[in-house]
Design an enzyme around this catalytic site. Structure first.
Site, PDB file in Angstrom:
ATOM      1  N   GLY A   1       0.747  -1.172   0.065  1.00 13.10           N
ATOM      2  CA  GLY A   1      -0.107  -0.059   0.107  1.00 13.10           C
ATOM      3  C   GLY A   1       0.867   1.280  -0.072  1.00 13.10           C
TER       4      GLY A   1
ATOM      5  N   GLY B   1       1.873   3.437  -2.052  1.00 17.30           N
ATOM      6  CA  GLY B   1       0.902   4.729  -2.660  1.00 17.30           C
ATOM      7  C   GLY B   1       0.001   5.295  -1.845  1.00 17.30           C
TER       8      GLY B   1
ATOM      9  CG  MET C   1      -1.548   5.217   7.132  1.00 21.53           C
ATOM     10  SD  MET C   1      -0.720   6.315   8.459  1.00 21.53           S
ATOM     11  CE  MET C   1       0.574   5.021   9.108  1.00 21.53           C
TER      12      MET C   1
ATOM     13  CD  GLU D   1      -0.474   0.757  -3.843  1.00 19.88           C
ATOM     14  OE1 GLU D   1      -1.654   0.094  -4.276  1.00 19.88           O
ATOM     15  OE2 GLU D   1      -0.495   1.555  -2.881  1.00 19.88           O
ATOM     16  NE  ARG D   2      -6.080  -0.427  -7.092  1.00 23.73           N
ATOM     17  CZ  ARG D   2      -5.866  -0.025  -8.094  1.00 23.73           C
ATOM     18  NH1 ARG D   2      -5.403  -0.564  -9.196  1.00 23.73           N
ATOM     19  NH2 ARG D   2      -6.164   1.274  -8.179  1.00 23.73           N
TER      20      ARG D   2
ATOM     21  N   GLY E   1      -1.180  -2.840  10.040  1.00 19.15           N
ATOM     22  CA  GLY E   1      -2.207  -1.724  10.397  1.00 19.15           C
ATOM     23  C   GLY E   1      -3.503  -1.510   9.794  1.00 19.15           C
TER      24      GLY E   1
ATOM     25  CB  THR F   1      -8.922  -0.715  10.597  1.00 24.17           C
ATOM     26  OG1 THR F   1      -9.381   0.323   9.590  1.00 24.17           O
ATOM     27  CG2 THR F   1      -7.986  -0.243  11.590  1.00 24.17           C
TER      28      THR F   1
ATOM     29  CG  HIS G   1     -10.965   8.333  11.132  1.00 22.00           C
ATOM     30  ND1 HIS G   1     -11.730   8.052  12.263  1.00 22.00           N
ATOM     31  CD2 HIS G   1      -9.743   8.133  11.296  1.00 22.00           C
ATOM     32  CE1 HIS G   1     -10.799   7.465  13.098  1.00 22.00           C
ATOM     33  NE2 HIS G   1      -9.549   7.384  12.502  1.00 22.00           N
TER      34      HIS G   1
ATOM     35  CE  LYS H   1     -11.280   4.622   9.635  1.00 21.69           C
ATOM     36  NZ  LYS H   1     -10.303   3.669   9.393  1.00 21.69           N
TER      37      LYS H   1
ATOM     38  N   GLY I   1     -11.043   1.167  13.693  1.00 18.00           N
ATOM     39  CA  GLY I   1     -10.719  -0.077  14.160  1.00 18.00           C
ATOM     40  C   GLY I   1     -10.318   0.495  15.768  1.00 18.00           C
TER      41      GLY I   1
HETATM   42  N1  LIG Z   1      -2.920   0.936  12.465  1.00 18.76           N
HETATM   43  C1  LIG Z   1      -2.956   2.370  12.164  1.00 18.76           C
HETATM   44  O1  LIG Z   1      -2.260   2.988  13.098  1.00 18.76           O
HETATM   45  C2  LIG Z   1      -3.566   2.964  11.328  1.00 18.76           C
HETATM   46  C3  LIG Z   1      -4.542   2.274  10.228  1.00 18.76           C
HETATM   47  N2  LIG Z   1      -5.021   2.717   9.330  1.00 18.76           N
HETATM   48  C4  LIG Z   1      -5.562   1.986   8.285  1.00 18.76           C
HETATM   49  O2  LIG Z   1      -4.782   1.784   7.388  1.00 18.76           O
HETATM   50  C5  LIG Z   1      -5.494   1.408   6.066  1.00 18.76           C
HETATM   51  C6  LIG Z   1      -4.872   2.236   4.927  1.00 18.76           C
HETATM   52  O3  LIG Z   1      -5.250   3.727   5.214  1.00 18.76           O
HETATM   53  P1  LIG Z   1      -4.985   4.757   4.330  1.00 18.76           P
HETATM   54  O4  LIG Z   1      -3.516   4.741   3.973  1.00 18.76           O
HETATM   55  O5  LIG Z   1      -5.381   5.916   4.619  1.00 18.76           O
HETATM   56  O6  LIG Z   1      -5.445   4.121   3.022  1.00 18.76           O
HETATM   57  P2  LIG Z   1      -5.191   4.498   1.465  1.00 18.76           P
HETATM   58  O7  LIG Z   1      -6.286   4.325   0.639  1.00 18.76           O
HETATM   59  O8  LIG Z   1      -4.526   5.988   1.282  1.00 18.76           O
HETATM   60  O9  LIG Z   1      -4.069   3.471   1.076  1.00 18.76           O
HETATM   61  C7  LIG Z   1      -4.390   2.124   0.914  1.00 18.76           C
HETATM   62  C8  LIG Z   1      -3.366   1.731  -0.189  1.00 18.76           C
HETATM   63  O10 LIG Z   1      -3.670   0.346  -0.531  1.00 18.76           O
HETATM   64  C9  LIG Z   1      -3.639  -0.003  -1.787  1.00 18.76           C
HETATM   65  N3  LIG Z   1      -4.246  -1.238  -2.000  1.00 18.76           N
HETATM   66  C10 LIG Z   1      -5.457  -1.742  -2.036  1.00 18.76           C
HETATM   67  N4  LIG Z   1      -5.351  -2.901  -2.394  1.00 18.76           N
HETATM   68  C11 LIG Z   1      -4.079  -3.465  -2.893  1.00 18.76           C
HETATM   69  C12 LIG Z   1      -3.689  -4.564  -3.186  1.00 18.76           C
HETATM   70  N5  LIG Z   1      -4.179  -5.755  -3.257  1.00 18.76           N
HETATM   71  N6  LIG Z   1      -2.231  -4.827  -2.999  1.00 18.76           N
HETATM   72  C13 LIG Z   1      -1.483  -3.658  -2.802  1.00 18.76           C
HETATM   73  N7  LIG Z   1      -1.925  -2.686  -2.447  1.00 18.76           N
HETATM   74  C14 LIG Z   1      -3.351  -2.541  -2.455  1.00 18.76           C
HETATM   75  C15 LIG Z   1      -4.664   1.216  -2.347  1.00 18.76           C
HETATM   76  O11 LIG Z   1      -4.503   1.220  -3.581  1.00 18.76           O
HETATM   77  P3  LIG Z   1      -5.923   2.121  -4.453  1.00 18.76           P
HETATM   78  O12 LIG Z   1      -5.835   3.502  -3.911  1.00 18.76           O
HETATM   79  O13 LIG Z   1      -5.664   1.896  -5.714  1.00 18.76           O
HETATM   80  O14 LIG Z   1      -7.052   1.459  -3.546  1.00 18.76           O
HETATM   81  C16 LIG Z   1      -3.871   2.218  -1.511  1.00 18.76           C
HETATM   82  O15 LIG Z   1      -2.614   2.747  -2.346  1.00 18.76           O
HETATM   83  C17 LIG Z   1      -6.837   1.586   6.356  1.00 18.76           C
HETATM   84  O16 LIG Z   1      -7.619   0.272   6.854  1.00 18.76           O
HETATM   85  C18 LIG Z   1      -6.903   2.397   7.762  1.00 18.76           C
HETATM   86  O17 LIG Z   1      -7.892   2.455   8.602  1.00 18.76           O
HETATM   87  C19 LIG Z   1      -4.705   4.214   8.618  1.00 18.76           C
HETATM   88  C20 LIG Z   1      -3.814   5.152   9.695  1.00 18.76           C
HETATM   89  C21 LIG Z   1      -3.108   4.575  10.861  1.00 18.76           C
HETATM   90  O1  LIG Z   2      -8.279   5.313   8.493  1.00 20.93           O
HETATM   91  C1  LIG Z   2      -7.462   6.058   8.925  1.00 20.93           C
HETATM   92  O2  LIG Z   2      -7.118   7.120   8.744  1.00 20.93           O
HETATM   93  C2  LIG Z   2      -7.491   5.732  10.478  1.00 20.93           C
HETATM   94  N1  LIG Z   2      -7.538   4.459  10.844  1.00 20.93           N
HETATM   95  C3  LIG Z   2      -7.184   3.764  12.011  1.00 20.93           C
HETATM   96  C4  LIG Z   2      -8.621   3.192  12.722  1.00 20.93           C
HETATM   97  O3  LIG Z   2      -9.541   2.912  11.949  1.00 20.93           O
HETATM   98  O4  LIG Z   2      -8.540   3.136  13.924  1.00 20.93           O
HETATM   99  C5  LIG Z   2      -6.710   4.658  13.084  1.00 20.93           C
HETATM  100  C6  LIG Z   2      -6.471   6.009  12.854  1.00 20.93           C
HETATM  101  O5  LIG Z   2      -7.336   6.612  13.644  1.00 20.93           O
HETATM  102  C7  LIG Z   2      -6.416   6.436  11.283  1.00 20.93           C
END
Ligand SMILES: NC(=O)C1=CN([C@@H]2O[C@H](COP(=O)(O)OP(=O)(O)OC[C@H]3O[C@@H](n4cnc5c(N)ncnc54)[C@H](OP(=O)(O)O)[C@@H]3O)[C@@H](O)[C@H]2O)C=CC1
Ligand SMILES: O=C(O)C1=N[C@H](C(=O)O)C[C@H](O)C1
Length: 268
Positions: free
Chosen positions: A8, A10, A13, A34-35, A98, A100, A155, A159, A165
């Site tokens: 992920g 691109g 996060m 990435e996908r 990470g 959710t 958020h 999202k 989560g």
């Molecule tokens: N644990 C923590 O502290 C945190 C958790 N999160 C969680 O992290 C996740 C991602 O958040 P965020 O970065 O904002 O989301 P984004 O949509 O910005 O990033 C997710 C990335 O994963 C890519 N992706 C989708 N499918 C695949 C695949 N099959 N293989 C590889 N890459 C893939 C997406 O591509 P595309 O854009 O084409 O779909 C995108 O580039 C969410 O579930 C969020 O809730 C977020 C912040 C903090």
């Molecule tokens: O999608 C987000 O941005 C975030 N997701 C996480 C969650 O679902 O708890 C953590 C954070 O708050 C940001």
């Protein structure tokens, strides 16, 4: 030196993790995933995260990425994370997840796969929220059942999962402290003539809008007073730093499912 790859890369996060990882000692970025069809595939990871070219190019095949790394850091979507974990289990690589929004069945699959590899799974990788998970149990226990618990999370508009989560884990911590399950007491929506609030209910409400990074408030409403505990993320950097700390920690650990509390050394 720990060799890490980011799934992920691109995304919001993934790109921040790649950037901060480049400035962190003891760990190096060796791969990005990435996908298939994503615009980032084939791009240099450095260019993607706004730093200088790194020579590491984003790929779309998880097996290829796993060949080169010790640990895969995954912030994608539930289905992808699970597929990546299956591949990591087959390759014997550690993971930090990470993502959710996993369904109960997907969570069960993660637990099963973690019998083969070490995996840190945490809905929120910031220090502040993980300390909150701990102190919340004490607050709930000390106040007892007379206080009504409501959780509000906010958020950004992009999202995909709701509630967050983090909100679910906060609610679960309160439910456990009260000796019940979230399945039985969680209330996720209210509308119409719904009657009085069941005393044991844990309400979880979701706000979505703009560019809010992430905010969680837990209310304990009593008769005549209330406690409000709020965590606000100012940027994604705390999540990213937490994920990198977890990646350095998990390499070489025995197979099992770990939390951020394990990483921070504050688990019970
Ligand atoms: N644990 C923590 O502290 C945190 C958790 N999160 C969680 O992290 C996740 C991602 O958040 P965020 O970065 O904002 O989301 P984004 O949509 O910005 O990033 C997710 C990335 O994963 C890519 N992706 C989708 N499918 C695949 C695949 N099959 N293989 C590889 N890459 C893939 C997406 O591509 P595309 O854009 O084409 O779909 C995108 O580039 C969410 O579930 C969020 O809730 C977020 C912040 C903090
Ligand atoms: O999608 C987000 O941005 C975030 N997701 C996480 C969650 O679902 O708890 C953590 C954070 O708050 C940001």
């Amino acid at each position: 030196m720990v060799r890490a790859a980011v799934a992920g890369i691109g995304g919001r996060m993934g790109s921040r993790i790649a950037q901060i990882l480049g400035q962190t000692e003891g760990i190096t970025l060796v791969g990005g995933l990435e996908r298939p069809g994503h615009a980032a595939v084939g791009c240099d990871v450095g260019a993607l995260s706004g730093t200088r070219p790194s020579g590491v190019v984003v790929e779309d095949t998880v097996e290829r990425v796993l060949e080169r790394c010790d640990v895969l850091i995954d912030f994608t979507v539930p289905e992808a994370s699970l597929n990546h974990m299956k591949a990591a289990a087959a390759a014997g690589r550690a993971m930090v997840i990470g993502t959710t929004g996993f369904s109960p069945d997907q969570q069960e699959s993660i637990r099963t796969l973690a019998q083969k590899i070490a995996c840190v799974l945490a809905p929120n990788m910031s220090v502040g929220v993980n300390v909150l998970f701990k102190v919340l149990r004490d607050i709930a226990r000390l106040l007892g059942p007379d206080y009504d618990v409501e959780i509000v999370e906010a958020h950004h508009r992009f999202k995909k999962d709701a509630p967050s989560g983090t909100a679910l884990k906060l609610a679960d911590a309160v439910a456990q402290a009260r000796g019940c399950t979230l399945e039985d007491v969680g209330v996720y929506a209210r509308h119409g003539l719904i009657g009085e609030r069941p005393r044991e209910a844990i309400g979880i409400q979701t706000l979505r809008g703009g560019d809010v990074v992430g905010e969680h408030t837990v209310f304990f409403y009593g008769m005549g007073e209330r406690i409000e505990v709020t965590h606000r993320a100012h940027s994604r950097d705390n999540f990213a730093r937490g994920a990198i700390t977890a990646a350095k920690w998990v390499v070489g650990k025995p197979a099992g499912l770990y939390s951020m509390l394990d990483v921070l050394g504050i688990a019970d």
